[in-house]
Scaffold this motif. Structure first.
Motif, PDB file in Angstrom:
ATOM      1  N   GLY A 208     -70.174 -65.764   6.766  1.00 32.37           N
ATOM      2  CA  GLY A 208     -71.609 -65.557   6.674  1.00 32.37           C
ATOM      3  C   GLY A 208     -71.971 -64.852   5.383  1.00 32.37           C
ATOM      4  N   ASN A 209     -73.253 -64.617   5.209  1.00 34.59           N
ATOM      5  CA  ASN A 209     -73.780 -63.956   4.022  1.00 34.59           C
ATOM      6  C   ASN A 209     -74.853 -62.979   4.457  1.00 34.59           C
ATOM      7  N   SER A 210     -74.979 -61.882   3.701  1.00 33.96           N
ATOM      8  CA  SER A 210     -75.964 -60.873   4.066  1.00 33.96           C
ATOM      9  C   SER A 210     -76.715 -60.392   2.844  1.00 33.96           C
ATOM     10  N   GLU A 211     -78.010 -60.118   3.056  1.00 36.47           N
ATOM     11  CA  GLU A 211     -78.846 -59.495   2.038  1.00 36.47           C
ATOM     12  C   GLU A 211     -79.625 -58.362   2.692  1.00 36.47           C
ATOM     13  N   LEU A 212     -79.482 -57.159   2.132  1.00 34.06           N
ATOM     14  CA  LEU A 212     -80.124 -55.972   2.676  1.00 34.06           C
ATOM     15  C   LEU A 212     -80.997 -55.373   1.592  1.00 34.06           C
ATOM     16  N   GLN A 230     -67.542 -60.590   5.044  1.00 37.68           N
ATOM     17  CA  GLN A 230     -68.302 -61.804   4.798  1.00 37.68           C
ATOM     18  C   GLN A 230     -68.054 -62.356   3.395  1.00 37.68           C
ATOM     19  N   GLU A 231     -68.570 -63.576   3.158  1.00 39.96           N
ATOM     20  CA  GLU A 231     -68.378 -64.216   1.853  1.00 39.96           C
ATOM     21  C   GLU A 231     -69.196 -63.546   0.762  1.00 39.96           C
ATOM     22  N   SER A 232     -70.398 -63.058   1.100  1.00 38.06           N
ATOM     23  CA  SER A 232     -71.220 -62.389   0.104  1.00 38.06           C
ATOM     24  C   SER A 232     -72.083 -61.330   0.758  1.00 38.06           C
ATOM     25  N   LEU A 233     -72.337 -60.287  -0.007  1.00 37.93           N
ATOM     26  CA  LEU A 233     -73.199 -59.188   0.433  1.00 37.93           C
ATOM     27  C   LEU A 233     -73.991 -58.706  -0.766  1.00 37.93           C
ATOM     28  N   PHE A 234     -75.318 -58.667  -0.622  1.00 36.16           N
ATOM     29  CA  PHE A 234     -76.203 -58.188  -1.677  1.00 36.16           C
ATOM     30  C   PHE A 234     -77.024 -57.046  -1.113  1.00 36.16           C
ATOM     31  N   VAL A 235     -76.810 -55.832  -1.625  1.00 32.89           N
ATOM     32  CA  VAL A 235     -77.569 -54.651  -1.218  1.00 32.89           C
ATOM     33  C   VAL A 235     -78.440 -54.243  -2.396  1.00 32.89           C
ATOM     34  N   ARG A 236     -79.740 -54.246  -2.206  1.00 34.26           N
ATOM     35  CA  ARG A 236     -80.631 -53.852  -3.307  1.00 34.26           C
ATOM     36  C   ARG A 236     -81.715 -52.906  -2.797  1.00 34.26           C
ATOM     37  N   THR A 264     -72.605 -57.224  -4.345  1.00 33.89           N
ATOM     38  CA  THR A 264     -73.436 -56.596  -5.358  1.00 33.89           C
ATOM     39  C   THR A 264     -74.241 -55.473  -4.733  1.00 33.89           C
ATOM     40  N   VAL A 265     -74.184 -54.290  -5.341  1.00 31.62           N
ATOM     41  CA  VAL A 265     -74.996 -53.147  -4.946  1.00 31.62           C
ATOM     42  C   VAL A 265     -75.865 -52.801  -6.148  1.00 31.62           C
ATOM     43  N   GLN A 266     -77.167 -52.773  -5.928  1.00 30.92           N
ATOM     44  CA  GLN A 266     -78.103 -52.657  -7.047  1.00 30.92           C
ATOM     45  C   GLN A 266     -79.278 -51.758  -6.647  1.00 30.92           C
ATOM     46  N   GLY A 284     -58.920 -57.247  -4.891  1.00 28.30           N
ATOM     47  CA  GLY A 284     -59.208 -58.667  -5.031  1.00 28.30           C
ATOM     48  C   GLY A 284     -60.669 -59.015  -4.811  1.00 28.30           C
ATOM     49  N   THR A 285     -61.473 -58.078  -4.289  1.00 29.63           N
ATOM     50  CA  THR A 285     -62.867 -58.355  -4.048  1.00 29.63           C
ATOM     51  C   THR A 285     -63.649 -58.314  -5.353  1.00 29.63           C
ATOM     52  N   SER A 286     -64.522 -59.285  -5.560  1.00 27.99           N
ATOM     53  CA  SER A 286     -65.407 -59.300  -6.719  1.00 27.99           C
ATOM     54  C   SER A 286     -66.635 -58.455  -6.392  1.00 27.99           C
ATOM     55  N   SER A 287     -66.797 -57.315  -7.051  1.00 27.58           N
ATOM     56  CA  SER A 287     -67.858 -56.391  -6.688  1.00 27.58           C
ATOM     57  C   SER A 287     -68.542 -55.825  -7.924  1.00 27.58           C
ATOM     58  N   THR A 288     -69.830 -55.531  -7.774  1.00 26.15           N
ATOM     59  CA  THR A 288     -70.630 -54.993  -8.865  1.00 26.15           C
ATOM     60  C   THR A 288     -71.525 -53.887  -8.337  1.00 26.15           C
ATOM     61  N   VAL A 289     -71.537 -52.762  -9.040  1.00 27.20           N
ATOM     62  CA  VAL A 289     -72.512 -51.704  -8.788  1.00 27.20           C
ATOM     63  C   VAL A 289     -73.308 -51.531 -10.068  1.00 27.20           C
ATOM     64  N   GLU A 290     -74.631 -51.678  -9.985  1.00 22.11           N
ATOM     65  CA  GLU A 290     -75.444 -51.598 -11.197  1.00 22.11           C
ATOM     66  C   GLU A 290     -76.798 -50.976 -10.897  1.00 22.11           C
ATOM     67  N   TYR A 291     -77.364 -50.325 -11.924  1.00 25.06           N
ATOM     68  CA  TYR A 291     -78.669 -49.688 -11.820  1.00 25.06           C
ATOM     69  C   TYR A 291     -78.746 -48.809 -10.575  1.00 25.06           C
ATOM     70  N   SER A 292     -77.716 -48.002 -10.374  1.00 27.62           N
ATOM     71  CA  SER A 292     -77.633 -47.175  -9.173  1.00 27.62           C
ATOM     72  C   SER A 292     -77.315 -45.732  -9.535  1.00 27.62           C
ATOM     73  N   ASN A 293     -77.543 -44.833  -8.583  1.00 24.58           N
ATOM     74  CA  ASN A 293     -77.273 -43.414  -8.744  1.00 24.58           C
ATOM     75  C   ASN A 293     -76.199 -43.030  -7.746  1.00 24.58           C
ATOM     76  N   LEU A 294     -75.008 -42.696  -8.238  1.00 25.64           N
ATOM     77  CA  LEU A 294     -73.861 -42.373  -7.399  1.00 25.64           C
ATOM     78  C   LEU A 294     -73.623 -40.875  -7.467  1.00 25.64           C
ATOM     79  N   VAL A 295     -73.859 -40.200  -6.341  1.00 24.36           N
ATOM     80  CA  VAL A 295     -73.899 -38.742  -6.321  1.00 24.36           C
ATOM     81  C   VAL A 295     -72.747 -38.189  -5.495  1.00 24.36           C
TER      82      VAL A 295
END
Length: 398
Positions: A208-212, A230-236, A264-266, A284-295
């Motif tokens: 499945g795929n998820s967008e949050l 899942q195959e893809s996850l987009f958190v924005r 992708t976490v954005q 092995g997971t293709s992952s991206t964190v961008e335009y985010s604040n990691l505290v």
């Protein structure tokens, strides 16, 4: 005599045509969607929700008057169930500790709107194969292995508050072999009775795929905020406040998926202290964190590849300056470094057309200042999401 017989035939033909026209009109009327009312005081067509569900046909709308309905309901076919109070807390379905609050047994589109679901001792929502929409729903005060369980189909969550539930060794929401789309989902103050080495408060499994979008997950006790295979996850545009997680492993945002997956976490604020893992990616997971604040991404034990420093040039590690995070207010102070610091693409602009604000209150689907009023007059519904830009929930209110 021959002429009279012809006249009789003509009359018979005319009657037959007339009958055919009448039958056609009857079929048209029968096919129209009906609207049923449920009022516990007897002023509606039914006094219980289940009675209305049993009598409704596919596509019908069931409107529920304000009140507490002490029942566990089964939805047998595709339809809409909507509360007509002034808020979602005016119409309460209370299972009273007698199983799952709502079991969706239908296939096709099922909508639950402007309702509170509580009192389940086997969770609040179970759906198998439906295209389920929860809109302006409050899920609270339930216990069970999974508070919500979606097996197949799709689930769309819009303006849903999921709080004060207790999951035993599993999840607040389990989505398996299904697609999940969520906009303005608030998951907070839930807990788990799972083991000390970590169970998950938001669990996504299977294909499945998820967008949050515009997600808040805060102060959820023991457990991982997000775990996915899942195959893809987009958190924005999200706030994940993991400061009160007490697990010894995988207590933050743990993303585990196939090597071909895209995560992708954005535009997110991710906060983790103490025992919480900040971010963990399986190898092995293709992952991206961008335009985010990691505290404060501290961690103890971690599997795979753990992030404890800010990756990439578009991210920051600064005090987000929430107005009152201690009280659960994650709106930004006007001097916050997160203001106008999200993805600069126009598709992600705030509703006022300025640049995206990092956090749960930025972007095209930004959380409104006040919760939406429940609908009274309804049109037909549909729901769908895209992989970028705004999530579109095309149900319209009159």
């Amino acid at each position: 005599d021959s002429s009279n017989e012809n006249d009789a035939d003509t009359d018979t033909d005319t009657d037959t045509d007339s009958d055919t026209d009448t039958d056609s009109d009857t079929d048209t009327d029968t096919g129209a969607d009906e609207e049923y009312s449920v009022c516990a005081d007897g002023t509606g067509a039914f006094t219980t929700i289940q009675a209305a569900l049993d009598n409704a046909a596919e596509g019908d709308i069931i409107s529920v008057c304000p009140g507490i309905y002490a029942e566990q309901i089964n939805v047998p076919r595709a339809l809409t169930l909507v509360g007509v109070g002034t808020s979602r807390d005016d119409v309460v379905i209370d299972a009273g500790g007698n199983g799952t609050v709502v079991e969706v047994l239908a296939s096709g589109a099922v909508s639950l709107e402007a309702l509170t679901l509580t009192g389940g001792d086997a969770g609040a929502v179970y759906s198998r194969g439906a295209d389920l929409l929860l809109e302006n729903v409050h899920v609270t005060g339930n216990v069970g292995e999974n508070i919500g369980e979606i097996d197949g189909g799709t689930i769309t969550l819009t303006d849903v508050l999921w709080d004060e539930n207790v999951a035993s060794n599993a999840s607040v929401l389990l989505v398996e072999d299904a697609d999940l789309y969520a906009v303005r989902l608030d998951v907070r103050s839930n807990s788990s009775t799972g083991s000390a080495d970590g169970w998950f408060h938001f669990l996504l499994l299977g294909s499945g795929n998820s967008e949050l979008a515009n997600l808040i997950m805060a102060r959820n006790g023991r457990g991982t905020q997000i775990y996915t295979e899942q195959e893809s996850l987009f958190v924005r545009n999200a706030v994940l406040d993991m400061d009160e997680n007490t697990t010894g492993i995988s207590g933050g945002a743990y993303f585990d998926s196939a090597a071909s997956a895209t995560i992708t976490v954005q535009n997110a604020v991710l906060m983790a202290q103490g025992y919480s893992t900040g971010l963990s990616w399986a190898l092995g997971t293709s992952s991206t964190v961008e335009y985010s604040n990691l505290v404060d991404l501290a961690y103890t034990l971690c599997e795979g590849s753990c992030i404890t420093t800010v990756p990439g040039s578009t991210n920051m590690a600064s005090d987000p300056k929430f107005n009152d995070a201690a009280s659960g207010d994650y709106t930004l102070d006007s001097f916050s470094p997160c203001v106008d610091a999200g993805n600069p693409a126009a598709a992600y602009n705030d509703p006022d057309l300025t640049r995206n604000d990092i956090g749960a209150y930025g972007g095209p689907d930004a959380i409104p200042e006040a919760p939406p009023s429940p609908p009274v007059e309804l049109t037909r519904s549909a729901h769908r999401a895209s992989s970028s830009g705004a999530i579109s929930v095309s149900r319209q209110f009159k």
